[in-house]
Write an enzyme that holds these catalytic residues in place. Structure first.
Site, PDB file in Angstrom:
ATOM      1  N   THR A  14       0.825  -1.212   0.000  1.00 26.71           N
ATOM      2  CA  THR A  14       0.000   0.000   0.000  1.00 26.71           C
ATOM      3  C   THR A  14       0.859   1.262   0.000  1.00 26.71           C
ATOM      4  O   THR A  14       0.447   2.294  -0.519  1.00 26.71           O
ATOM      5  CB  THR A  14      -0.936  -0.021   1.224  1.00 26.71           C
ATOM      6  OG1 THR A  14      -1.784  -1.161   1.096  1.00 26.71           O
ATOM      7  CG2 THR A  14      -1.792   1.218   1.314  1.00 26.71           C
ATOM      8  N   TYR A  27      -7.830   0.322  -4.678  1.00 26.65           N
ATOM      9  CA  TYR A  27      -6.498   0.708  -5.147  1.00 26.65           C
ATOM     10  C   TYR A  27      -5.723  -0.554  -5.457  1.00 26.65           C
ATOM     11  O   TYR A  27      -6.138  -1.652  -5.118  1.00 26.65           O
ATOM     12  CB  TYR A  27      -5.761   1.538  -4.096  1.00 26.65           C
ATOM     13  CG  TYR A  27      -5.331   0.742  -2.891  1.00 26.65           C
ATOM     14  CD1 TYR A  27      -6.228   0.439  -1.866  1.00 26.65           C
ATOM     15  CD2 TYR A  27      -4.031   0.258  -2.787  1.00 26.65           C
ATOM     16  CE1 TYR A  27      -5.841  -0.310  -0.775  1.00 26.65           C
ATOM     17  CE2 TYR A  27      -3.638  -0.502  -1.679  1.00 26.65           C
ATOM     18  CZ  TYR A  27      -4.550  -0.783  -0.685  1.00 26.65           C
ATOM     19  OH  TYR A  27      -4.162  -1.536   0.386  1.00 26.65           O
ATOM     20  N   THR A  93       1.696  -4.265   4.352  1.00 29.72           N
ATOM     21  CA  THR A  93       1.585  -4.509   5.792  1.00 29.72           C
ATOM     22  C   THR A  93       1.005  -5.882   6.128  1.00 29.72           C
ATOM     23  O   THR A  93       1.158  -6.357   7.246  1.00 29.72           O
ATOM     24  CB  THR A  93       0.722  -3.423   6.471  1.00 29.72           C
ATOM     25  OG1 THR A  93      -0.596  -3.470   5.923  1.00 29.72           O
ATOM     26  CG2 THR A  93       1.320  -2.046   6.280  1.00 29.72           C
ATOM     27  N   ASP A  94       0.323  -6.523   5.154  1.00 24.34           N
ATOM     28  CA  ASP A  94      -0.347  -7.798   5.479  1.00 24.34           C
ATOM     29  C   ASP A  94       0.633  -8.851   5.987  1.00 24.34           C
ATOM     30  O   ASP A  94       0.316  -9.619   6.899  1.00 24.34           O
ATOM     31  CB  ASP A  94      -1.078  -8.351   4.246  1.00 24.34           C
ATOM     32  CG  ASP A  94      -2.348  -7.582   3.912  1.00 24.34           C
ATOM     33  OD1 ASP A  94      -2.720  -6.681   4.691  1.00 24.34           O
ATOM     34  OD2 ASP A  94      -2.965  -7.880   2.869  1.00 24.34           O
ATOM     35  N   LYS A 166       0.373  -7.221  13.016  1.00 23.45           N
ATOM     36  CA  LYS A 166      -0.714  -6.395  12.472  1.00 23.45           C
ATOM     37  C   LYS A 166      -1.993  -6.758  13.214  1.00 23.45           C
ATOM     38  O   LYS A 166      -2.382  -7.928  13.254  1.00 23.45           O
ATOM     39  CB  LYS A 166      -0.877  -6.636  10.969  1.00 23.45           C
ATOM     40  CG  LYS A 166      -1.867  -5.673  10.323  1.00 23.45           C
ATOM     41  CD  LYS A 166      -1.897  -5.794   8.804  1.00 23.45           C
ATOM     42  CE  LYS A 166      -2.832  -4.762   8.190  1.00 23.45           C
ATOM     43  NZ  LYS A 166      -2.899  -4.841   6.727  1.00 23.45           N
ATOM     44  N   GLU A 288      -3.478 -26.841  29.674  1.00 27.03           N
ATOM     45  CA  GLU A 288      -4.614 -27.765  29.549  1.00 27.03           C
ATOM     46  C   GLU A 288      -4.268 -28.948  28.661  1.00 27.03           C
ATOM     47  O   GLU A 288      -4.980 -29.946  28.636  1.00 27.03           O
ATOM     48  CB  GLU A 288      -5.831 -27.022  28.990  1.00 27.03           C
ATOM     49  CG  GLU A 288      -6.407 -26.000  29.951  1.00 27.03           C
ATOM     50  CD  GLU A 288      -7.621 -25.303  29.355  1.00 27.03           C
ATOM     51  OE1 GLU A 288      -8.655 -25.963  29.168  1.00 27.03           O
ATOM     52  OE2 GLU A 288      -7.509 -24.096  29.049  1.00 27.03           O
TER      53      GLU A 288
HETATM   54  N1  ASP Z   1      -2.619  -5.858   1.001  1.00 22.37           N
HETATM   55  C1  ASP Z   1      -1.646  -4.812   1.206  1.00 22.37           C
HETATM   56  C2  ASP Z   1      -0.286  -5.465   1.260  1.00 22.37           C
HETATM   57  O1  ASP Z   1       0.012  -6.103   2.221  1.00 22.37           O
HETATM   58  C3  ASP Z   1      -1.962  -4.051   2.443  1.00 22.37           C
HETATM   59  C4  ASP Z   1      -0.941  -3.010   2.873  1.00 22.37           C
HETATM   60  O2  ASP Z   1       0.124  -2.845   2.342  1.00 22.37           O
HETATM   61  O3  ASP Z   1      -1.277  -2.287   3.839  1.00 22.37           O
HETATM   62  O4  ASP Z   1       0.452  -5.346   0.321  1.00 22.37           O
END
Ligand code: ASP
Length: 332
Positions: A14, A27, A93-94, A166, A288
């Protein structure tokens, strides 16, 4: 004094995303070339010289061994190059926590290596990418940043790869650090480290801890759900899973028949790690589930995604014995 030279490796995400303009929702991650991001950043007048190299232009949901291998090779070369002070990896970020942790496990900690991403595409109103990128430059050019392993810079915080997670799908404050809090607060003008480097010499982890895998063994994550039976475990063994991570309930629990099937998998030589589907908290041994009797491993502080990364690295390095796998999950 001359500016620090920083290698910037682009993968997409992103932070390099664009599509619907200032107010749209849709996007394409990786839609923008790394050169245009770096040109934008350089125009901010930061005290660093940036050398850009594009590894990929994809959403990080599509990152895999080929990109990881290319990143590992480029970082290794940069660590050996006296002209490079640090490395920044622009990343979606994923899966940023998975890439960061894999590199943290397989690279020495002699120079800062920093992943950075964004929650809002570059053309969105209030985009966070350039702020995070400028912060990453600050970190990568700080001599005090070495000896801290691979780091993730998001939302004015620096998180250690092992701790970063995340925790929100769209908020710009999307990352959490568990079990340790952030290593530092960062802005484009300042860094406040909260403690000394934790990986400063070969004796305590400054060297690479594991060899980079020549291939990724198939390690599956199985999420537990109420009322499920043992068939999914058998199906994973049927497709040749070399390791299984349970994203269990609570402290890594699952219905009795599932735990029994996992114990049979462990007895057949497929390491099984119990993590949790819960957002936060440790999974300890023998709470457990009788791990000692069943030959299972407790993930401790690692969530399922990072437990899978560590288990893949361990299996690739020939570590499959439950005791040795547990020691790696206990270690730091
Ligand atoms: N789907 C995107 C990625 O991980 C999300 C992001 O970058 O925030 O490339």
């Amino acid at each position: 004094m001359s500016s620090a030279r920083i290698l910037v490796l682009g993968t997409g995400g992103t932070i390099a995303g664009a599509g619907s303009g200032a107010t749209g929702a849709a996007y394409r991650p990786g839609g923008l070339a790394l050169d245009s991001l770096v040109a934008h950043l350089s125009a901010l007048g930061l005290d660093a010289e940036l050398a850009a190299r594009e590894i990929a232009r994809i959403g990080s949901q599509d990152i895999g061994w080929a990109e990881w291998e290319a990143l590992h090779a480029a970082c290794t070369a940069a660590l050996d190059d006296p002209g490079i002070a640090g490395v920044i990896i622009t990343h979606g970020t994923d899966t940023a926590e998975e890439t960061a942790f894999l590199l943290d496990l397989t690279l020495p900690s002699t120079k800062p290596i920093v992943l950075v991403g964004a929650m809002r595409p570059a053309d969105a109103v209030g985009a966070d990418g350039m702020r995070n990128f400028a912060n990453a430059v600050k970190v990568a050019s700080d001599p005090a940043a070495s000896g801290r392993g691979v780091m993730l810079v998001m939302g004015d915080a620096i998180l250690a790869a092992r701790d970063a997670r995340k925790a929100a799908t769209s908020s710009i404050d999307a990352f959490r650090s568990f079990p340790r809090g952030p290593l530092a607060r960062v802005t484009p003008a300042s860094i406040d480290w909260y403690g000394p480097p934790h990986r400063v010499g070969p004796e305590n982890g400054g060297a690479a801890r594991y060899a980079f895998p020549q291939e990724l063994p198939r390690v599956a994550i199985l999420t537990a759900g109420a009322g499920m039976d043992e068939k999914p475990v058998e199906a994973l063994l049927g497709i040749g899973a070399r390791g299984i991570v349970l994203a269990g309930m609570g402290q890594g629990n699952a219905p009795r028949v599932v735990i029994e099937a996992l114990a049979r998998a462990a007895a057949s030589g497929v390491p099984v790690v119990r993590a949790t589907r819960v957002d936060e908290g440790l999974v300890d041994r023998n709470v457990e589930v009788d791990d000692d009797a069943l030959g299972l491993v407790a993930a401790r502080a690692l969530g399922p995604a990072k437990a899978r990364v560590l288990l893949m690295v361990l299996i690739a390095n020939g570590v499959t014995d439950a005791g040795a796998v547990q020691a790696a999950f206990d270690g730091g």
